[in-house]
Design a protein around this motif. Sequence first.
Motif, PDB file in Angstrom:
ATOM      1  N   ALA A  24      -0.890   5.849   4.012  1.00 31.04           N
ATOM      2  CA  ALA A  24      -1.010   4.422   3.713  1.00 31.04           C
ATOM      3  C   ALA A  24      -0.775   3.592   4.971  1.00 31.04           C
ATOM      4  O   ALA A  24      -1.489   2.615   5.240  1.00 31.04           O
ATOM      5  CB  ALA A  24      -0.023   4.027   2.622  1.00 31.04           C
ATOM      6  N   LEU A  25       0.238   3.965   5.750  1.00 32.99           N
ATOM      7  CA  LEU A  25       0.521   3.229   6.986  1.00 32.99           C
ATOM      8  C   LEU A  25      -0.640   3.348   7.966  1.00 32.99           C
ATOM      9  O   LEU A  25      -1.065   2.357   8.570  1.00 32.99           O
ATOM     10  CB  LEU A  25       1.802   3.769   7.624  1.00 32.99           C
ATOM     11  CG  LEU A  25       3.109   3.478   6.873  1.00 32.99           C
ATOM     12  CD1 LEU A  25       4.255   4.282   7.475  1.00 32.99           C
ATOM     13  CD2 LEU A  25       3.432   1.984   6.915  1.00 32.99           C
ATOM     14  N   VAL A  29      -2.136  -0.529   6.599  1.00 32.80           N
ATOM     15  CA  VAL A  29      -1.207  -1.559   7.066  1.00 32.80           C
ATOM     16  C   VAL A  29      -1.763  -2.158   8.357  1.00 32.80           C
ATOM     17  O   VAL A  29      -2.029  -1.420   9.307  1.00 32.80           O
ATOM     18  CB  VAL A  29       0.204  -0.974   7.283  1.00 32.80           C
ATOM     19  CG1 VAL A  29       1.105  -1.994   7.964  1.00 32.80           C
ATOM     20  CG2 VAL A  29       0.797  -0.549   5.943  1.00 32.80           C
ATOM     21  N   ILE A  75      10.681   0.599   5.447  1.00 35.05           N
ATOM     22  CA  ILE A  75       9.542   0.191   4.628  1.00 35.05           C
ATOM     23  C   ILE A  75      10.009   0.065   3.184  1.00 35.05           C
ATOM     24  O   ILE A  75      10.595   0.992   2.628  1.00 35.05           O
ATOM     25  CB  ILE A  75       8.395   1.220   4.728  1.00 35.05           C
ATOM     26  CG1 ILE A  75       7.910   1.319   6.181  1.00 35.05           C
ATOM     27  CG2 ILE A  75       7.244   0.841   3.810  1.00 35.05           C
ATOM     28  CD1 ILE A  75       7.310   2.639   6.524  1.00 35.05           C
ATOM     29  N   LEU A  77       8.654  -0.477  -0.478  1.00 27.72           N
ATOM     30  CA  LEU A  77       7.411  -0.401  -1.244  1.00 27.72           C
ATOM     31  C   LEU A  77       7.692  -0.758  -2.700  1.00 27.72           C
ATOM     32  O   LEU A  77       8.495  -0.107  -3.368  1.00 27.72           O
ATOM     33  CB  LEU A  77       6.809   0.999  -1.162  1.00 27.72           C
ATOM     34  CG  LEU A  77       5.496   1.206  -1.933  1.00 27.72           C
ATOM     35  CD1 LEU A  77       4.399   0.320  -1.358  1.00 27.72           C
ATOM     36  CD2 LEU A  77       5.079   2.665  -1.887  1.00 27.72           C
ATOM     37  N   LEU A 117       9.662  -3.886   6.699  1.00 28.13           N
ATOM     38  CA  LEU A 117       8.274  -4.119   6.293  1.00 28.13           C
ATOM     39  C   LEU A 117       8.194  -4.034   4.769  1.00 28.13           C
ATOM     40  O   LEU A 117       8.168  -2.937   4.208  1.00 28.13           O
ATOM     41  CB  LEU A 117       7.342  -3.079   6.930  1.00 28.13           C
ATOM     42  CG  LEU A 117       5.880  -3.150   6.464  1.00 28.13           C
ATOM     43  CD1 LEU A 117       5.225  -4.437   6.958  1.00 28.13           C
ATOM     44  CD2 LEU A 117       5.092  -1.934   6.960  1.00 28.13           C
ATOM     45  N   ILE A 119       6.208  -4.144   1.333  1.00 28.95           N
ATOM     46  CA  ILE A 119       4.830  -3.925   0.889  1.00 28.95           C
ATOM     47  C   ILE A 119       4.793  -4.021  -0.634  1.00 28.95           C
ATOM     48  O   ILE A 119       5.630  -3.428  -1.322  1.00 28.95           O
ATOM     49  CB  ILE A 119       4.303  -2.546   1.326  1.00 28.95           C
ATOM     50  CG1 ILE A 119       4.308  -2.417   2.848  1.00 28.95           C
ATOM     51  CG2 ILE A 119       2.896  -2.302   0.777  1.00 28.95           C
ATOM     52  CD1 ILE A 119       3.920  -1.022   3.337  1.00 28.95           C
ATOM     53  N   LEU A 121       2.282  -2.927  -3.563  1.00 30.59           N
ATOM     54  CA  LEU A 121       1.082  -2.171  -3.923  1.00 30.59           C
ATOM     55  C   LEU A 121       0.656  -2.639  -5.309  1.00 30.59           C
ATOM     56  O   LEU A 121       1.340  -2.370  -6.306  1.00 30.59           O
ATOM     57  CB  LEU A 121       1.369  -0.674  -3.923  1.00 30.59           C
ATOM     58  CG  LEU A 121       0.200   0.227  -4.342  1.00 30.59           C
ATOM     59  CD1 LEU A 121      -0.910   0.173  -3.301  1.00 30.59           C
ATOM     60  CD2 LEU A 121       0.666   1.665  -4.535  1.00 30.59           C
ATOM     61  N   TYR A 153       5.556 -10.510   2.721  1.00 30.20           N
ATOM     62  CA  TYR A 153       5.230  -9.121   2.397  1.00 30.20           C
ATOM     63  C   TYR A 153       3.757  -8.822   2.640  1.00 30.20           C
ATOM     64  O   TYR A 153       2.908  -9.728   2.679  1.00 30.20           O
ATOM     65  CB  TYR A 153       5.611  -8.794   0.943  1.00 30.20           C
ATOM     66  CG  TYR A 153       4.924  -9.635  -0.117  1.00 30.20           C
ATOM     67  CD1 TYR A 153       3.685  -9.270  -0.636  1.00 30.20           C
ATOM     68  CD2 TYR A 153       5.534 -10.776  -0.620  1.00 30.20           C
ATOM     69  CE1 TYR A 153       3.064 -10.025  -1.615  1.00 30.20           C
ATOM     70  CE2 TYR A 153       4.937 -11.534  -1.599  1.00 30.20           C
ATOM     71  CZ  TYR A 153       3.691 -11.165  -2.100  1.00 30.20           C
ATOM     72  OH  TYR A 153       3.075 -11.924  -3.071  1.00 30.20           O
ATOM     73  N   VAL A 154       3.475  -7.554   2.831  1.00 26.63           N
ATOM     74  CA  VAL A 154       2.086  -7.084   2.970  1.00 26.63           C
ATOM     75  C   VAL A 154       1.576  -6.729   1.581  1.00 26.63           C
ATOM     76  O   VAL A 154       2.221  -5.978   0.848  1.00 26.63           O
ATOM     77  CB  VAL A 154       2.015  -5.851   3.892  1.00 26.63           C
ATOM     78  CG1 VAL A 154       0.601  -5.264   3.896  1.00 26.63           C
ATOM     79  CG2 VAL A 154       2.438  -6.224   5.305  1.00 26.63           C
ATOM     80  N   LEU A 155       0.445  -7.290   1.207  1.00 24.31           N
ATOM     81  CA  LEU A 155      -0.158  -6.995  -0.090  1.00 24.31           C
ATOM     82  C   LEU A 155      -1.243  -5.933   0.079  1.00 24.31           C
ATOM     83  O   LEU A 155      -2.183  -6.110   0.858  1.00 24.31           O
ATOM     84  CB  LEU A 155      -0.766  -8.257  -0.700  1.00 24.31           C
ATOM     85  CG  LEU A 155      -1.521  -8.047  -2.021  1.00 24.31           C
ATOM     86  CD1 LEU A 155      -0.562  -7.642  -3.132  1.00 24.31           C
ATOM     87  CD2 LEU A 155      -2.292  -9.314  -2.408  1.00 24.31           C
ATOM     88  N   LEU A 156      -1.081  -4.816  -0.636  1.00 28.19           N
ATOM     89  CA  LEU A 156      -2.123  -3.795  -0.706  1.00 28.19           C
ATOM     90  C   LEU A 156      -2.690  -3.841  -2.119  1.00 28.19           C
ATOM     91  O   LEU A 156      -2.118  -3.292  -3.055  1.00 28.19           O
ATOM     92  CB  LEU A 156      -1.549  -2.410  -0.387  1.00 28.19           C
ATOM     93  CG  LEU A 156      -0.949  -2.220   1.012  1.00 28.19           C
ATOM     94  CD1 LEU A 156      -0.470  -0.784   1.187  1.00 28.19           C
ATOM     95  CD2 LEU A 156      -1.958  -2.582   2.095  1.00 28.19           C
TER      96      LEU A 156
END
Length: 339
Positions: A24-25, A29, A75, A77, A117, A119, A121, A153-156
């Motif tokens: 995933a990284l 990302v 990280i 998640l 970080l 994330i 998901l 946050y990072v949106l996946l």
Amino acid sequence: MTVPEGHDRAAKRLLGDVRMIADALRAFVPGSWVSHLDLDTLRPLPAEHVNAELHRRRGDLLWAVDLKGGGGVVIILEAQSTPDPRMPARMMTLTGLVCEDLTAEAMGPDGRMPALLPIVLYTGLRSWTPALDLAERAGPPAELSAHVAGQRYVLLDVRELAKQDLPERNLMSAFVRIEAAASPEALVDALRDTLAWLGDDELGPVFLRWVGEVLMPLRFRDADRGPIDELKESMTMLAERAKQWTEQWFSEGLERGRAQGLEQGRRELVQGRRDMAVRQVRLKFGNAAAERLSPLLDRIADATLLAEVGDWVIQCDDAAELLARTANTARSGSGRTGL
């Protein structure tokens, strides 16, 4: 977490695999900084935190990884199946709890705080509308927005990721293709492709159970389950065939043992059956179950009892049942030494 409980357990088993997070990284990302991660150091951290009011809060998964030039990253998640407008505040709370709770394992050798970080998901069907941090929803005055931003946050978003040209032989790509499948046929095809390149990897059965027991009933309740059942039967047949091949190999080894001395042959047979049982369990239930089984098998000296354990690997629906049977056998039959 708002996903149904069954989905939660199945997805966590997949997302709890270090290779899944590494893939995933690598693939999803953003930022060139990811290339500076030493992914060989990626490791899980405890994901349970207790705040000052003693309210328990469980983040989905936490991982620590070192940077090649020194320092590290934690990280966070969080898996989500429905849009939650409170997500910026939730992630700010979770990152704060993580910072309060960081252990020496997560800190660098100099004791400095690692970068964090967060994330999300997202596996839901609706568009994701929540803000990525509190600043997006902050009111005037504008110059104060930075003071309420919290952690961004990072949106996946699985369905958005599925529109990309996904890398091949990537576990997170496989997760995305399966989650985003728009029809039962597409779901089965994505699963079949995944199982084909995974081969005898321990995650193959996990993907199969996740699709057959969670995704198919959840997304396509009235769909024909025949193709899923066929895949299950195929994997069971492969396990049984491997057992037959092994029995033949053991028989040949036993004959050689008779020529060289019955006791030596018996020891080879017993150890071979132990090794095969551990391998079968690793393929069906994963590394953790195999590691728990191995010391139990070391206490069983009877080749016939060990063969029964091999049968139970195929018969048992879960690792707990298999381990309970084997533990009982180890207690009651460890002293027998028959062939």
